[in-house]
Design an enzyme around this catalytic site. Structure first.
Site, PDB file in Angstrom:
ATOM      1  N   ARG A   1       0.160  -0.516  -4.937  1.00  0.00           N
ATOM      2  CA  ARG A   1      -0.938   0.442  -5.153  1.00  0.00           C
ATOM      3  C   ARG A   1      -0.449   1.876  -4.970  1.00  0.00           C
ATOM      4  O   ARG A   1       0.210   2.178  -3.974  1.00  0.00           O
ATOM      5  CB  ARG A   1      -2.081   0.172  -4.169  1.00  0.00           C
ATOM      6  CG  ARG A   1      -3.333   0.960  -4.515  1.00  0.00           C
ATOM      7  CD  ARG A   1      -4.523   0.536  -3.686  1.00  0.00           C
ATOM      8  NE  ARG A   1      -5.708   0.496  -4.520  1.00  0.00           N
ATOM      9  CZ  ARG A   1      -6.923   0.945  -4.172  1.00  0.00           C
ATOM     10  NH1 ARG A   1      -7.104   1.461  -2.979  1.00  0.00           N
ATOM     11  NH2 ARG A   1      -7.939   0.888  -4.997  1.00  0.00           N
TER      12      ARG A   1
ATOM     13  N   TYR B   1      -0.761   7.201   3.139  1.00  0.00           N
ATOM     14  CA  TYR B   1      -0.152   6.439   4.241  1.00  0.00           C
ATOM     15  C   TYR B   1       1.375   6.498   4.133  1.00  0.00           C
ATOM     16  O   TYR B   1       1.904   7.239   3.310  1.00  0.00           O
ATOM     17  CB  TYR B   1      -0.757   5.038   4.303  1.00  0.00           C
ATOM     18  CG  TYR B   1      -2.250   5.155   4.561  1.00  0.00           C
ATOM     19  CD1 TYR B   1      -2.708   5.701   5.776  1.00  0.00           C
ATOM     20  CD2 TYR B   1      -3.186   4.836   3.589  1.00  0.00           C
ATOM     21  CE1 TYR B   1      -4.070   5.886   6.004  1.00  0.00           C
ATOM     22  CE2 TYR B   1      -4.552   5.020   3.816  1.00  0.00           C
ATOM     23  CZ  TYR B   1      -4.984   5.548   5.030  1.00  0.00           C
ATOM     24  OH  TYR B   1      -6.325   5.758   5.258  1.00  0.00           O
TER      25      TYR B   1
ATOM     26  N   ASN C   1      -6.035  12.497   3.193  1.00  0.00           N
ATOM     27  CA  ASN C   1      -5.002  12.577   4.232  1.00  0.00           C
ATOM     28  C   ASN C   1      -3.996  13.708   3.979  1.00  0.00           C
ATOM     29  O   ASN C   1      -2.799  13.579   4.251  1.00  0.00           O
ATOM     30  CB  ASN C   1      -4.275  11.242   4.407  1.00  0.00           C
ATOM     31  CG  ASN C   1      -5.146  10.199   5.078  1.00  0.00           C
ATOM     32  OD1 ASN C   1      -5.906  10.524   5.986  1.00  0.00           O
ATOM     33  ND2 ASN C   1      -5.064   8.955   4.637  1.00  0.00           N
TER      34      ASN C   1
ATOM     35  N   HIS D   1       0.855  -1.201   0.000  1.00  0.00           N
ATOM     36  CA  HIS D   1       0.000   0.000   0.000  1.00  0.00           C
ATOM     37  C   HIS D   1       0.887   1.246   0.000  1.00  0.00           C
ATOM     38  O   HIS D   1       1.398   1.657   1.040  1.00  0.00           O
ATOM     39  CB  HIS D   1      -0.884  -0.032   1.252  1.00  0.00           C
ATOM     40  CG  HIS D   1      -2.053   0.908   1.210  1.00  0.00           C
ATOM     41  ND1 HIS D   1      -2.191   1.914   0.266  1.00  0.00           N
ATOM     42  CD2 HIS D   1      -3.161   0.990   2.013  1.00  0.00           C
ATOM     43  CE1 HIS D   1      -3.336   2.569   0.502  1.00  0.00           C
ATOM     44  NE2 HIS D   1      -3.926   2.024   1.543  1.00  0.00           N
TER      45      HIS D   1
ATOM     46  N   ASN E   1      -2.947   6.673  -1.031  1.00  0.00           N
ATOM     47  CA  ASN E   1      -3.931   7.272  -0.112  1.00  0.00           C
ATOM     48  C   ASN E   1      -3.353   7.952   1.127  1.00  0.00           C
ATOM     49  O   ASN E   1      -4.013   8.027   2.161  1.00  0.00           O
ATOM     50  CB  ASN E   1      -4.972   6.218   0.300  1.00  0.00           C
ATOM     51  CG  ASN E   1      -5.791   5.747  -0.896  1.00  0.00           C
ATOM     52  OD1 ASN E   1      -5.717   6.334  -1.970  1.00  0.00           O
ATOM     53  ND2 ASN E   1      -6.568   4.691  -0.721  1.00  0.00           N
TER      54      ASN E   1
END
Ligand SMILES: Cc1cc2nc3c(=O)[nH]c(=O)nc-3n(C[C@H](O)[C@H](O)[C@H](O)COP(=O)(O)O)c2cc1C
Length: 365
Positions: free
Chosen positions: A229, A182, A237, A177, A180
Site C-alpha cells: 500500500r 508510517y 502525519n 503498509h 500514510n
C-alpha cells in the site's frame, strides 16, 4: 445502475476474490488489554464484514517498536497470533478472505507507547506535527531517534517475523503498509528522510527499505499473496516530497517485476490533494492488480473498473456502518452513516452494532 464489473470475480496473484468490493484497512483501536490482543469483539466485527471480496485488516504492529497508537493490535506475541487465528477462522467460515496489514509506525509514536520506554525511531530526527494517541491521552510527538544504518536489517527482520506470524495465524496473505506517513513512507519521502547513507538521498536509495522489506515478506509468503500500500499524495502525519511522481514511478517500476498480488493506492485521504498526480502512470507501470482507494462509491468504483483505471477498489469509511456493503451496492440499499465519535476505541458501540440492511429491514417490517 449496472455494477457488473464490481461483481465480477478477480484473481489477484494467488488470492481469488468473489467480488471487487474490498474492505480497506481501518484502525479501530479495540484490541484487548494488556497485550494488544485481538479478541471476541474483533472476531465478530470481521465476521460481519466477510462478504467483502477481500478484507484488509486494520494496521497491525509488527513489533513492540512498531506500535504508535494505544489499543491497536499486534502480531508479535503468541497471544496475538492466537487472537488473529480466531478472526481468520471466522472470516473463512463465512466464505471470506482476509490479509493482514503489516505496520511499523516509525516516528508516529511516543515513549509512552513504546514497551521499552525508548524514543520512537525514524529515518531522520524530525518530529511530525501533532499528537500521539497514548493510554494517557494525546501527547505531543517527540523528536524521534534516527535509525543507525546497521539497524535497518533489523527492521526488515521485524517485517519478516510478522509475516511468518501472520501465516501461522491463518491469513490469506499480507499487505505491506508503505503509506500514510508510517516508517516505510518516512523513508520513501524526502520531507522526512534526510539521510546521507544508502537509504537516503536519491530516489533509488529512499525506495531501498521498502523494496528490501517486500523481498523479505515475499520470501515468507510467495509473491502472489503479498500486496503493497502506498499513498503518493498523502500529507497525513506531516508527509511531503519534492517530486512524488518520480519517486512513486520508480518504486512501482521496481515492485512490478516482483509479481505481487496487488498494488494498493490511496488516491484520496486526509487532505491528500490528488490534483496533478498521474495515478494512471503508476497503473501503467504495474503488471498486476491495481487496487484504487479513496472516496469511492459504487458508481465511481464501477466507472473506474469500466474505464480500466483500476482492477479492484477498496472502501474504508463505507464499511464501518455497512457491514454488508457488497449487498447494499448490489441491491441499491441505502447506506448508513458511521458515527464519528466511535471510530477509535471503546467496545461494541459503533463497532459491531451496525446491522446489515436486510436484518434491520426485517426488524422494522
Ligand atoms: C477510522 C479510519 C481508520 C483507518 N485506518 C487505517 C489503517 O489502519 N491502515 C491504513 O492503511 N489506512 C487506514 N485508514 C485509511 C483508509 O484505509 C482509507 O484509505 C481512507 O479511509 C480513504 O478511503 P475511503 O474514502 O473509502 O474511506 C483509516 C481510515 C479511517 C477513516
Amino acid at each position: 445502475m449496472n455494477l457488473e464489473k464490481l461483481f465480477t470475480p478477480l484473481t489477484m496473484g494467488e488470492i481469488a476474490l468473489e467480488n471487487r468490493v474490498v474492505m480497506a484497512p481501518l484502525t479501530r483501536s479495540r484490541a484487548a488489554q494488556p497485550g494488544d490482543i485481538p479478541h471476541a469483539i474483533n472476531v465478530e466485527y470481521y465476521r460481519q464484514r466477510a462478504s467483502a471480496g477481500l478484507i484488509i485488516s486494520e494496521a497491525t504492529q509488527i513489533s513492540p517498536q512498531g506500535k504508535g497508537y494505544a489499543f491497536t493490535p499486534g502480531i508479535h506475541s503468541a497471544e496475538q497470533i492466537a487472537g488473529w487465528q480466531q478472526v481468520t477462522d471466522a472470516v473463512h467460515q463465512e466464505g471470506g478472505k482476509i490479509v493482514l496489514q503489516l505496520w511499523h509506525v516509525g516516528r508516529v509514536s511516543h515513549r509512552e507507547v513504546q514497551a521499552d520506554g525508548g524514543l520512537p525511531v525514524a529515518p531522520s530526527a524530525i518530529a511530525p506535527e501533532g499528537q500521539a494517541f497514548t493510554e494517557k491521552g494525546l501527547l505531543d510527538f517527540e523528536v524521534p531517534r534516527a535509525l543507525e544504518g546497521d539497524e535497518l536489517s533489523g527492521i526488515v527482520e521485524q517485517f519478516r517475523q510478522a509475516a511468518i506470524n501472520a501465516k501461522q495465524a491463518g491469513f490469506d496473505g499480507v499487505e505491506v503498509h508503505a503509506a500514510n506517513g508510517y516508517l516505510l513512507d518516512q523513508f520513501l519521502r524526502d520531507g522526512s528522510n534526510k539521510r546521507d547513507d544508502n537509504y537516503g538521498g536519491s530516489i533509488a536509495n529512499r525506495a531501498r527499505l521498502t523494496l528490501e522489506t517486500v523481498a523479505a515478506v515475499v520470501e515468507v509468503w510467495g509473491k502472489g499473496r503479498v500486496g503493497v500500500r502506498i499513498s503518493p499524495t498523502g500529507t497525513f502525519n506531516s508527509m511531503s516530497d519534492s517530486d512524488p511522481q518520480a519517486l512513486f514511478n520508480h518504486l512501482v517500476e521496481q515492485l512490478s517485476p516482483v509479481g505481487l498480488s496487488y498494488l494498493h493506492v490511496v488516491e484520496r485521504f486526509a487532505g491528500a490533494d490528488a490534483d496533478g498526480f498521474d495515478f494512471a502512470a503508476l497503473r501503467a507501470r504495474f503488471d498486476g492488480a491495481y487496487m484504487a482507494n479513496g472516496a469511492y462509491g459504487a458508481a465511481s468504483a464501477e466507472q473506474s473498473l469500466q474505464q480500466s483505471a483500476s482492477d479492484v477498489v477498496s472502501f474504508g469509511m463505507p464499511f464501518i456502518a455497512n457491514p454488508d456493503l457488497p449487498a447494499r451496492f448490489k441491491h441499491q440499499y441505502p447506506l448508513a452513516e458511521a458515527d464519528q465519535n466511535t471510530l477509535y476505541g471503546g467496545a461494541e458501540a459503533g463497532y459491531t452494532d451496525y446491522p446489515s440492511y436486510e436484518s434491520s429491514a426485517a426488524l422494522n417490517a
